[in-house]
Design a protein around this motif. Sequence first.
Motif, PDB file in Angstrom:
ATOM      1  N   GLY A 101      92.914  25.107 104.008  1.00  0.00           N
ATOM      2  CA  GLY A 101      94.289  25.076 103.557  1.00  0.00           C
ATOM      3  C   GLY A 101      94.713  23.805 103.485  1.00  0.00           C
ATOM      4  O   GLY A 101      95.489  23.522 102.299  1.00  0.00           O
TER       5      GLY A 101
ATOM      6  N   THR B 221     102.177  26.633 105.863  1.00  0.00           N
ATOM      7  CA  THR B 221     103.129  27.162 104.783  1.00  0.00           C
ATOM      8  C   THR B 221     104.518  26.479 104.765  1.00  0.00           C
ATOM      9  O   THR B 221     104.953  26.434 103.629  1.00  0.00           O
ATOM     10  CB  THR B 221     103.356  28.570 105.150  1.00  0.00           C
TER      11      THR B 221
ATOM     12  N   GLU C 199      99.982  35.732  97.054  1.00  0.00           N
ATOM     13  CA  GLU C 199     100.789  36.729  97.790  1.00  0.00           C
ATOM     14  C   GLU C 199     100.088  37.965  97.760  1.00  0.00           C
ATOM     15  O   GLU C 199     100.224  38.504  98.642  1.00  0.00           O
ATOM     16  CB  GLU C 199     102.033  36.614  97.512  1.00  0.00           C
TER      17      GLU C 199
ATOM     18  N   GLU D 223     108.373  34.633 106.164  1.00  0.00           N
ATOM     19  CA  GLU D 223     107.427  33.676 106.630  1.00  0.00           C
ATOM     20  C   GLU D 223     107.652  33.133 108.202  1.00  0.00           C
ATOM     21  O   GLU D 223     106.630  33.069 108.937  1.00  0.00           O
ATOM     22  CB  GLU D 223     107.406  32.286 106.048  1.00  0.00           C
TER      23      GLU D 223
ATOM     24  N   ILE E 129     104.410  24.494 101.781  1.00  0.00           N
ATOM     25  CA  ILE E 129     104.452  24.843 100.407  1.00  0.00           C
ATOM     26  C   ILE E 129     105.965  25.256 100.370  1.00  0.00           C
ATOM     27  O   ILE E 129     106.641  24.914  99.273  1.00  0.00           O
ATOM     28  CB  ILE E 129     103.648  26.152 100.161  1.00  0.00           C
TER      29      ILE E 129
ATOM     30  N   GLU F 255     104.333  40.631 101.624  1.00  0.00           N
ATOM     31  CA  GLU F 255     103.443  39.971 100.649  1.00  0.00           C
ATOM     32  C   GLU F 255     103.741  40.391  99.328  1.00  0.00           C
ATOM     33  O   GLU F 255     103.707  39.784  98.192  1.00  0.00           O
ATOM     34  CB  GLU F 255     102.048  39.863 101.114  1.00  0.00           C
TER      35      GLU F 255
ATOM     36  N   PHE G  67      97.355  29.232 107.777  1.00  0.00           N
ATOM     37  CA  PHE G  67      97.901  28.923 106.731  1.00  0.00           C
ATOM     38  C   PHE G  67      99.587  29.211 107.093  1.00  0.00           C
ATOM     39  O   PHE G  67     100.331  28.098 106.869  1.00  0.00           O
ATOM     40  CB  PHE G  67      97.466  30.139 105.698  1.00  0.00           C
ATOM     41  N   GLU G  68     100.105  30.168 107.511  1.00  0.00           N
ATOM     42  CA  GLU G  68     101.270  30.499 107.673  1.00  0.00           C
ATOM     43  C   GLU G  68     102.146  29.669 108.850  1.00  0.00           C
ATOM     44  O   GLU G  68     103.126  29.294 108.607  1.00  0.00           O
ATOM     45  CB  GLU G  68     101.664  32.075 108.301  1.00  0.00           C
TER      46      GLU G  68
ATOM     47  N   GLN H 109     110.687  33.210 102.572  1.00  0.00           N
ATOM     48  CA  GLN H 109     110.570  32.164 103.574  1.00  0.00           C
ATOM     49  C   GLN H 109     111.172  32.863 104.966  1.00  0.00           C
ATOM     50  O   GLN H 109     110.709  32.741 106.093  1.00  0.00           O
ATOM     51  CB  GLN H 109     111.065  30.796 103.248  1.00  0.00           C
TER      52      GLN H 109
ATOM     53  N   SER I 296     112.297  28.662 108.861  1.00  0.00           N
ATOM     54  CA  SER I 296     111.217  28.242 109.619  1.00  0.00           C
ATOM     55  C   SER I 296     111.508  28.164 111.208  1.00  0.00           C
ATOM     56  O   SER I 296     112.574  27.709 111.189  1.00  0.00           O
ATOM     57  CB  SER I 296     110.376  27.211 108.788  1.00  0.00           C
TER      58      SER I 296
END
Lengths: 507, 95, 120
Positions: free
Chosen positions: A268, A202, A107, A232, A205, A137, A197-198, A229, B71
């Motif tokens: 990833g 992500t 991060e 995110e 994760i 981050e 990734f995001e 999150q 999300s």
Amino acid sequence: MSTTKKLGLREKYRLMTRGLGWETTYQPMDKVFPYQSFEGIKIHDWDKWEDPFRLTMDAYWKYQAEKDRKLYAILDAFNQHNGHLNISDARYVNSIKLFLQGITLSEYNAHRGFVHLGRQFRGVGPRVASQMQALDEIRHAQTQIHALSHYNKYFSGFHGFQGMYDRLWYLSVPKSYFEDALTAGPFEFLTAISFSFEYVLTNLIFMPFMSGAAYNGDMATVTFGFSAQSDEARHMTMGLEVIKFMAEQDPDNIPIIQRWMDKWFWRGYRMLVLVAMMMDYMLPKKVMSWSEAWEMYFEQAGGALFEDLARYGFRMPKYADVSVKEKDRYSHEAWAALYHYGAAAGLHTWIPTSEEMEWMAEKYPNSFEQFYKPRLDYWDEQQKAGKRMYCASLPQLCQVCQIPAWFTEPDDPTQLCHRETEYKGETYHFCSDGCCDIFKGEPEKYIQARLPTHQIYQGNCGGASIEEVLKWSGIEVGHDNLDYLGSDDQKNWERWKHQTAVEKKIA
Amino acid sequence: MRLLYIALQENEEALPIIDSIIEDNPSATVRRYPGMVRIEADGRITVKRATVEGRLMRDWDPQELHLHLISIAGNVHETDDEFTLHWGTAEEMEK
Amino acid sequence: MTVNALYPDYQGKVRDAESNFHGGRLLYVAWNRHLMFTNPFAYLVQPDMKFGDFVKTVMAPSFETHPDWAKIDWTKVTWHRKGESFAPDCSKTLKENGLAHKAAIQFSTPGLDGIGGLGI
């Protein structure tokens, strides 16, 4: 009473982004923003960048402050009430050791990348969005360290995460991933981190880690996790936006972006093997299997995403089919390797209980009992006979993902997968076609990879013996490593639970 | 199916928002996980300010969603009155 | 294109050149159908070591924990390199056997198929 009309979302966004930029006059813009063109991405009109959330700095501060207030209230309560005693089992703690060791400083690395972009993008919209993400981050790194510092008072493996991130062999997997992205140009960095990734990965994760934490009674991790999150979701939106923006700016950008999507999907996906192992093996109470998570978050959600992106001419990342073939083996291969290198890990490993193995047999009907249970059973017998398997031979690592070459052939789970290539007279080895292709795309970059096995043999890691290397890596030998059975964590946990039971009886 | 979803934390403040989304998107599927609610739909999900305000009994800015979001999947389209997830282009969505 | 860099003629440094290993070189070994060893091993070896000595003094300590190791009939072992069969001469050195820096070799032990015959 004030009669000033409140600004609408669109108007405020215009004023608080475009209104803050200007064309430089003392120096040409190309010199002020020197990273804009070398990657080959063509941008004709930066004003076409739209942040779909239209978040402006003032609103950002307001909501972030609110998130932190909520988070710290819960962390205080958790610590004051010895929240660590409410987790399902002390084995669980190893999953958050892995999180702290492997993800928290990643991060921080993401923060470094976005700070750079927050200065270097020529367009004001993406620059403001990058600045916000840079702050997110570093907030994530800080809140994670803060939340997990409570566990550091009671469990092994939390104390030396900074040194471990730089030195402990398996942590070169996330470290090299982020350094690969940081050393790329700004558009590739965004494709790597914000999109691949995001947006694409992500969820795999945070959702399993945080739902796993909730299910295993770890309120501290759930709270920092969901707080992170919530950022995110904004990062993911930016990831999708950047792809659409680049694609709409110039058709020449599309093949370049597709190449990055292929590369960063695979990079990833390989890094997520650590998460796969965490989900299936390290959570005493399991939320869903890696295989189910992959179906839900990649095959279905990713499928819908790439179907949408097809209108620009994008296709699914290369080797997505291999990831589907590997879903029934991914976690099992990784945990077996970590178990067998259990003397060289910064956390504990163990053989799953028979109930856990039943769960795995149910979740992996086509692979677990055929290939993986017999190996665990054999190791279990050996362990009970006093011969716990601790492999002392260093692993061959993949030149790109830096993971020991434990992956098997896509079409044969009993055969190790091995690829090699030559570049300027030197030989390089890979775990897969995916990693081999990435190397061939930019060999001049990856010949410089710092592979821990080779560094140990070059004499750069504190000594020649495993013990010296572990000490150099920040491991307290005999405390942080080895099996969970017989560990300080296990002994303390049993003592505390006994004490709590006695106290309850007296009360 | 063109899967879209929005996942929110399951907490006191988010529950009225979750209920509003369910009300405004009757064809959506609701999945509940520890600490989290995930609402899935085919093609489009809309969060309407007016519905949420009706449940909260106070003014509500769709940007407050940021506090509870976990999300999302889909393209985001946000106005002062609505927060929408959709697939396809913005022009297609506005039709 | 070999790298995407900000300036032309960017050259990387080979981090694992043989000259960095103080006279040794790397050799990788995997035992087919014995996934109790989850991955191939990397060894730092002296190029003038005899191949037979390499098996006895370097490989054995890694692999001998497997019950199949003691049962190996070395006259039946087959070796592979880059997907092709490879016939090492035990009395010759690693270098004479053509094992350059970072060579990767695999061996198979016919009749020995791991724990329970399952390739473990």
